[in-house]
Design a protein around this motif. Structure first.
Motif, short mmCIF file in Angstrom:
data_model
loop_
_atom_site.label_atom_id
_atom_site.label_comp_id
_atom_site.label_asym_id
_atom_site.label_seq_id
_atom_site.Cartn_x
_atom_site.Cartn_y
_atom_site.Cartn_z
N PHE A 146 -21.94 59.17 3.02
CA PHE A 146 -23.18 58.61 3.97
C PHE A 146 -22.90 59.39 5.54
O PHE A 146 -23.78 59.83 6.01
CB PHE A 146 -23.28 57.19 4.37
N TYR A 147 -21.59 59.21 5.90
CA TYR A 147 -21.21 59.88 7.16
C TYR A 147 -20.40 60.92 6.82
O TYR A 147 -19.65 60.96 6.20
CB TYR A 147 -20.69 58.79 8.04
N ILE A 148 -20.54 62.05 8.00
CA ILE A 148 -19.32 62.95 8.15
C ILE A 148 -18.67 62.50 9.45
O ILE A 148 -19.29 62.72 10.29
CB ILE A 148 -19.89 64.61 8.09
N ARG A 149 -17.41 62.50 9.21
CA ARG A 149 -16.46 62.24 10.30
C ARG A 149 -15.70 63.29 10.79
O ARG A 149 -14.95 63.89 10.05
CB ARG A 149 -15.57 61.24 10.19
N TYR A 150 -15.99 64.04 11.80
CA TYR A 150 -15.50 65.51 12.21
C TYR A 150 -13.84 65.32 13.01
O TYR A 150 -13.91 64.15 13.59
CB TYR A 150 -16.30 66.34 12.85
N ARG A 151 -13.11 66.02 12.99
CA ARG A 151 -11.90 66.14 13.82
C ARG A 151 -11.40 67.24 14.24
O ARG A 151 -11.81 68.25 13.68
CB ARG A 151 -10.90 65.28 12.70
N LYS A 152 -11.06 67.44 15.39
CA LYS A 152 -10.50 68.71 16.27
C LYS A 152 -9.33 68.46 16.83
O LYS A 152 -9.29 67.47 17.69
CB LYS A 152 -11.60 69.25 16.92
N LYS A 153 -8.38 69.09 16.32
CA LYS A 153 -7.16 68.90 17.07
C LYS A 153 -7.10 69.77 18.13
O LYS A 153 -7.38 71.06 18.39
CB LYS A 153 -5.79 69.55 16.00
N LEU A 154 -6.70 69.19 19.54
CA LEU A 154 -6.84 69.87 20.55
C LEU A 154 -5.23 70.50 21.16
O LEU A 154 -4.39 69.80 20.74
CB LEU A 154 -7.18 68.89 21.78
N ASP A 155 -5.47 71.59 21.31
CA ASP A 155 -4.01 72.47 21.53
C ASP A 155 -3.55 72.09 23.01
O ASP A 155 -4.14 71.84 23.84
CB ASP A 155 -4.26 73.97 21.32
#
Length: 155
Positions: A146-155
């Motif tokens: 149903f949802y897409i949960r996005y993730r971005k690792k910050l440098d």
């Protein structure tokens, strides 16, 4: 036998939650997402404190006195949506060596009845994509992506 998990089951609950957390930590993720040591104890104790609010589902399947499968979930308020509430499954796990015995199916049938009694119209959960066993299980159990949960690792 399916029943509520109680304080007498604390050590077995922590053991099973630990099994799940170890599995998550063994996945090759982004290097940032890691479950902390002793998190199983903290997680379990938080739910034991909330258990008597009527807003927590914390039940397990026992083979004799051994906890072999459990679901821990909580009611989420959604005042901005027509549905108003949902049940969010935080953790669902079956003990190694006891999978494919129908224990989780038994728990899912029970959780559906629990939700109906409380007029909760939906059940939600998150699954880590790299946990392919879990993704396959939830797809097979009739849950829709149903949802897409996005993730971005910050440098």
């Amino acid at each position: 036998m399916l029943r509520d998990i109680n304080e007498n089951d604390r050590n077995q609950t922590i053991e099973l939650v630990n099994q799940f957390f170890r599995k998550v930590n063994a996945l090759e993720l982004d290097g940032l997402f890691r479950i902390r040591p002793r998190a199983a104890t903290k997680f379990t104790d938080i739910y034991f404190k909330l258990q008597h609010t009527g807003r927590v589902y914390m039940r397990g399947v026992f083979a004799d006195e051994e906890l072999v499968s459990l679901i821990i979930a909580r009611v989420e308020e959604k005042p901005h949506l027509d549905e108003e509430t949902s049940l969010f499954i935080d953790l669902a796990v079956t003990k190694l060596g006891h999978k494919k015995n129908g224990y989780m199916k038994l728990l899912l049938n029970d959780i559906k009845e629990w939700c109906k009694q409380k007029s909760i119209p939906s059940i939600e959960l998150r699954a880590i994509l790299k946990n392919e066993e879990a993704v396959k299980f939830w797809d097979h159990a009739g849950f829709e992506r149903f949802y897409i949960r996005y993730r971005k690792k910050l440098d």
